[in-house]
Design an enzyme around this catalytic site. Structure first.
Site, PDB file in Angstrom:
ATOM      1  N   LYS A 306       0.818  -1.211   0.000  1.00 18.10           N
ATOM      2  CA  LYS A 306       0.000   0.000   0.000  1.00 18.10           C
ATOM      3  C   LYS A 306       0.854   1.265   0.000  1.00 18.10           C
ATOM      4  O   LYS A 306       2.054   1.261   0.268  1.00 18.10           O
ATOM      5  CB  LYS A 306      -0.981  -0.023   1.172  1.00 18.10           C
ATOM      6  CG  LYS A 306      -2.101  -1.029   0.943  1.00 18.10           C
ATOM      7  CD  LYS A 306      -3.281  -0.838   1.856  1.00 18.10           C
ATOM      8  CE  LYS A 306      -4.419  -1.779   1.442  1.00 18.10           C
ATOM      9  NZ  LYS A 306      -5.589  -1.664   2.329  1.00 18.10           N
ATOM     10  N   ARG A 341      -3.659 -10.346   4.781  1.00 16.71           N
ATOM     11  CA  ARG A 341      -3.987 -10.390   3.353  1.00 16.71           C
ATOM     12  C   ARG A 341      -2.824  -9.794   2.574  1.00 16.71           C
ATOM     13  O   ARG A 341      -2.486  -8.623   2.755  1.00 16.71           O
ATOM     14  CB  ARG A 341      -5.280  -9.600   3.125  1.00 16.71           C
ATOM     15  CG  ARG A 341      -5.764  -9.537   1.685  1.00 16.71           C
ATOM     16  CD  ARG A 341      -7.055  -8.717   1.613  1.00 16.71           C
ATOM     17  NE  ARG A 341      -7.558  -8.624   0.237  1.00 16.71           N
ATOM     18  CZ  ARG A 341      -7.211  -7.710  -0.645  1.00 16.71           C
ATOM     19  NH1 ARG A 341      -6.325  -6.766  -0.309  1.00 16.71           N
ATOM     20  NH2 ARG A 341      -7.732  -7.703  -1.857  1.00 16.71           N
TER      21      ARG A 341
END
Length: 371
Positions: A306, A341
């Site tokens: 991210k 995840r």
């Protein structure tokens, strides 16, 4: 004036013996907590903060206002609650150790793979098989990009993207999660072989989604996104205190799911790293992750590749964020996250296994004790 209480684990031990037993096993995981902050918030402001350990927590909770005493007792019970294995089809996923969820995006505009697995289904199947072989307990399949600025996708197009991938992964015997916020997609995915719904809107986007999940009796991940009820998941972020505000918002989405008939044991929670949150707010949530066990549900954590990793590493591009992704996954494990995840399954599984070995060894290391 509205009052809220929060019990945040702040001190951790390698094992209970190092605290002479004065530590709890956090949510049944491989993490032990020995010190806690009991925080009283009134009208949005923190007005009192006590420190406690397992042998003094009752005394501290006795100082709380009567109207929030029951909530504090429930949070304390939740912090010590061991979650049973999660049943996904024929696979039983143990939640007493961190599990790795592998990401399979079948979108043309994914920030991580640029649509490679949508254009080449055989490559997608090979990638999914490789993730399972590397140790992914669950495959999370998504057909709509949720990055900032992404355009909404019609549910029919999303179904056409995800169903072939789900069918291919189902043929492998994989445990499958469908990453969507649309009821029709959830329904089609579950019929195609998915076992779990991962909704980035926390079941707020589509008014039919909670009904679909309840009728299916499947597990569901409720993620926090400030714009979950609208089209832009990242909009509407306005936090007095991001940690407490996200805690309260997740509790509200959880309560709405329960009211819709979803079984308590089928709910997982996700703080929504990167969704309508600044770098500082993301870091605060990661540092406070152990607090969210007080809600009484397993935690899923997703920060792989991210933007925050680039922000902390000289704007490293997506393809150069492996180190940061593993660092965040390990930090989530230290916070007791039951599922992480990730895009890079093999590397994360290896890091998890080394971390797990350290935790196992700590339980039998009595070298620092007398006698």
């Amino acid at each position: 004036m509205i009052q809220h209480v929060y019990i945040r684990p702040t001190g951790f031990a390698p094992g209970p013996q190092s605290e002479h037993g004065n530590a709890i096993r956090l949510a049944g995981t491989m993490v032990y907590a020995s010190r806690f902050a009991v925080i009283l918030r009134r009208g949005g402001d923190v007005v009192e903060r006590w420190l406690a350990s397992p042998d003094t927590i009752d005394e501290v909770m006795g100082q709380l206002p009567d109207e929030i005493g029951a909530d504090a007792e429930e949070q304390w019970a939740n912090l010590t609650l061991a979650h049973p294995p999660m049943q996904l089809g024929e696979r039983s996923i143990a939640l007493d150790q961190p599990q790795v969820m592998g990401i399979l995006n079948v979108t043309p505009d994914s920030f991580s793979d640029g649509g490679r697995f949508l254009d080449d289904r055989e490559a997608g199947r090979d990638h999914a098989a490789a993730m399972v072989e590397a140790g992914a307990a669950i495959l999370d399949i998504g057909g709509e990009s949720t990055r900032p600025g992404a355009k909404p996708l019609w549910e029919g197009d999303e179904i056409e993207r995800v169903v072939p991938a789900i069918e291919a992964c189902s043929a492998m015997g994989a445990a499958i999660s469908i990453d969507t916020r649309k009821a029709a997609v959830m329904q089609a995915a579950l019929e195609a072989g998915a076992h779990l719904v991962n909704d980035v809107s926390g079941l707020a986007h589509d008014p039919r989604s909670a009904e679909v999940v309840a009728e299916a009796g499947c597990p569901v991940v409720l993620m926090h996104a400030p714009g979950g009820a609208g089209e832009d998941l990242h909009s509407g972020a306005d936090y007095d205190n991001v940690v407490f505000d996200v805690f309260d918002a997740l509790r509200a989405r959880r309560d709405a799911a329960l009211a819709a008939g979803i079984d308590k044991g089928n709910i997982l929670l996700d703080v929504g790293i990167g969704f309508g949150k600044s770098l500082g707010e993301n870091l605060a949530l990661i540092n406070a992750l152990p607090l969210f066990h007080a809600l009484g549900h397993p935690l899923l954590f997703g920060a792989s590749r991210k933007r925050m990793i680039g922000a902390l590493s000289k704007e490293a591009p997506v393809e150069d964020r492996l180190g940061g992704s593993i660092a965040l996954a390990l930090e989530a494990m230290r916070g007791g996250a039951q599922v992480v995840r990730v895009h890079d399954v093999a590397e994360t599984v290896q890091a998890r296994n080394v971390w797990r070995g350290l935790r196992d060894a700590a339980l039998t290391d009595f070298s620092d004790l007398p006698g």
